[in-house]
Design a protein around this motif. Structure first.
Motif, mmCIF file in Angstrom:
data_model
loop_
_atom_site.group_PDB
_atom_site.id
_atom_site.type_symbol
_atom_site.label_atom_id
_atom_site.label_comp_id
_atom_site.label_asym_id
_atom_site.label_seq_id
_atom_site.Cartn_x
_atom_site.Cartn_y
_atom_site.Cartn_z
ATOM 1 N N THR A 132 -9.571 -5.827 -3.060
ATOM 2 C CA THR A 132 -8.746 -5.411 -1.926
ATOM 3 C C THR A 132 -7.952 -6.594 -1.386
ATOM 4 O O THR A 132 -8.500 -7.671 -1.194
ATOM 5 N N ILE A 133 -6.675 -6.356 -1.146
ATOM 6 C CA ILE A 133 -5.824 -7.340 -0.471
ATOM 7 C C ILE A 133 -5.737 -6.889 0.982
ATOM 8 O O ILE A 133 -5.313 -5.768 1.273
ATOM 9 N N TYR A 134 -6.159 -7.768 1.886
ATOM 10 C CA TYR A 134 -6.316 -7.402 3.289
ATOM 11 C C TYR A 134 -5.708 -8.487 4.185
ATOM 12 O O TYR A 134 -5.897 -9.681 3.959
ATOM 13 N N CYS A 135 -4.990 -8.044 5.205
ATOM 14 C CA CYS A 135 -4.438 -8.969 6.192
ATOM 15 C C CYS A 135 -5.443 -9.062 7.344
ATOM 16 O O CYS A 135 -5.619 -8.101 8.103
ATOM 17 N N ASP A 136 -6.120 -10.207 7.431
ATOM 18 C CA ASP A 136 -7.149 -10.389 8.461
ATOM 19 C C ASP A 136 -6.556 -10.339 9.867
ATOM 20 O O ASP A 136 -7.172 -9.816 10.790
ATOM 21 N N LYS A 137 -5.369 -10.895 10.035
ATOM 22 C CA LYS A 137 -4.765 -10.972 11.364
ATOM 23 C C LYS A 137 -4.334 -9.586 11.870
ATOM 24 O O LYS A 137 -4.560 -9.235 13.019
ATOM 25 N N ALA A 138 -3.710 -8.793 10.995
ATOM 26 C CA ALA A 138 -3.220 -7.471 11.396
ATOM 27 C C ALA A 138 -4.254 -6.363 11.169
ATOM 28 O O ALA A 138 -4.044 -5.230 11.589
ATOM 29 N N HIS A 139 -5.354 -6.681 10.496
ATOM 30 C CA HIS A 139 -6.401 -5.709 10.168
ATOM 31 C C HIS A 139 -5.833 -4.524 9.373
ATOM 32 O O HIS A 139 -6.064 -3.367 9.711
ATOM 33 N N VAL A 140 -5.085 -4.864 8.305
ATOM 34 C CA VAL A 140 -4.440 -3.843 7.486
ATOM 35 C C VAL A 140 -4.730 -4.113 6.002
ATOM 36 O O VAL A 140 -4.587 -5.230 5.530
ATOM 37 N N VAL A 141 -5.121 -3.039 5.303
ATOM 38 C CA VAL A 141 -5.278 -3.127 3.854
ATOM 39 C C VAL A 141 -3.891 -3.020 3.250
ATOM 40 O O VAL A 141 -3.175 -2.049 3.490
ATOM 41 N N PHE A 142 -3.510 -4.018 2.470
ATOM 42 C CA PHE A 142 -2.212 -3.991 1.795
ATOM 43 C C PHE A 142 -2.294 -3.249 0.465
ATOM 44 O O PHE A 142 -1.325 -2.612 0.047
ATOM 45 N N GLY A 143 -3.428 -3.361 -0.227
ATOM 46 C CA GLY A 143 -3.571 -2.679 -1.513
ATOM 47 C C GLY A 143 -4.942 -2.837 -2.102
ATOM 48 O O GLY A 143 -5.718 -3.715 -1.695
ATOM 49 N N ASN A 144 -5.252 -1.974 -3.081
ATOM 50 C CA ASN A 144 -6.530 -1.973 -3.766
ATOM 51 C C ASN A 144 -6.331 -1.869 -5.269
ATOM 52 O O ASN A 144 -5.375 -1.249 -5.728
ATOM 53 N N ALA A 145 -7.272 -2.439 -5.998
ATOM 54 C CA ALA A 145 -7.337 -2.267 -7.444
ATOM 55 C C ALA A 145 -8.753 -1.809 -7.777
ATOM 56 O O ALA A 145 -9.710 -2.556 -7.583
ATOM 57 N N MET A 146 -8.883 -0.553 -8.211
ATOM 58 C CA MET A 146 -10.184 -0.027 -8.618
ATOM 59 C C MET A 146 -10.573 -0.664 -9.939
ATOM 60 O O MET A 146 -9.777 -0.675 -10.873
ATOM 61 N N LEU A 147 -11.777 -1.193 -10.025
ATOM 62 C CA LEU A 147 -12.228 -1.898 -11.228
ATOM 63 C C LEU A 147 -12.988 -0.975 -12.154
ATOM 64 O O LEU A 147 -13.834 -0.212 -11.709
ATOM 65 N N LYS A 148 -12.684 -1.088 -13.430
ATOM 66 C CA LYS A 148 -13.379 -0.296 -14.458
ATOM 67 C C LYS A 148 -13.837 -1.206 -15.552
ATOM 68 O O LYS A 148 -13.284 -2.219 -15.838
#
Length: 148
Positions: A132-148
């Motif tokens: 997960t790419i997450y902005c700690d300051k804004a508390h927003v998930v920018f994107g996810n990569a599901m792992l397989k």
């Protein structure tokens, strides 16, 4: 005759005593060997966890753009062809189903650097299924990569 009996008794007692001491040392050596084997097995389990390979492609979330590939291999998290919208405080996390609060914060991520590698020393990769790419300051998930 008494001297022979005393001498024989002393010899037998000494032999038994020394023999018992030798057995005690053998038990200690066996326990030491067992501990070394257990330690090697633990190391092997940790190596197996770190040798696991998982990968996935990023998808943007919350009207943010994140692209590229996330791969976990040989105890490292590698981002390739990575690109993201700019954020004030972006970090990469390992999460279960994208849940950042229960996830593992790995490090800062650079939104404009296509190749990035992060060490996953002491991280049990099996516990996580998403990068997960997450902005700690804004508390927003920018994107996810599901792992397989």
């Amino acid at each position: 005759m008494k001297i022979k009996s005393v001498l024989l008794s002393t010899t037998v007692a000494t032999s038994l005593l020394l023999g018992a001491c030798g057995n005690m040392d053998d038990d200690k050596e066996m326990k030491k060997d067992d501990k070394m084997m257990e330690s090697k097995m633990e190391d092997k389990k940790m190596d197996d966890k770190n040798m696991m390979m998982k990968e996935g492609m990023f998808k943007g979330e919350n009207d943010q753009m994140v692209k590229g590939k996330a791969m976990i291999k040989d105890g490292k998290l590698m981002l390739t062809d990575f690109k993201s919208d700019k954020g004030p405080d972006l970090h990469v996390y390992l999460t279960k189903n994208g849940d950042v609060e229960k996830g593992m914060k790995i490090d800062k991520v650079k939104y404009d650097e296509m190749k990035q590698t992060f060490d996953l020393k002491d991280v049990n990769v099996k516990d996580y299924d998403t990068v997960t790419i997450y902005c700690d300051k804004a508390h927003v998930v920018f994107g996810n990569a599901m792992l397989k």
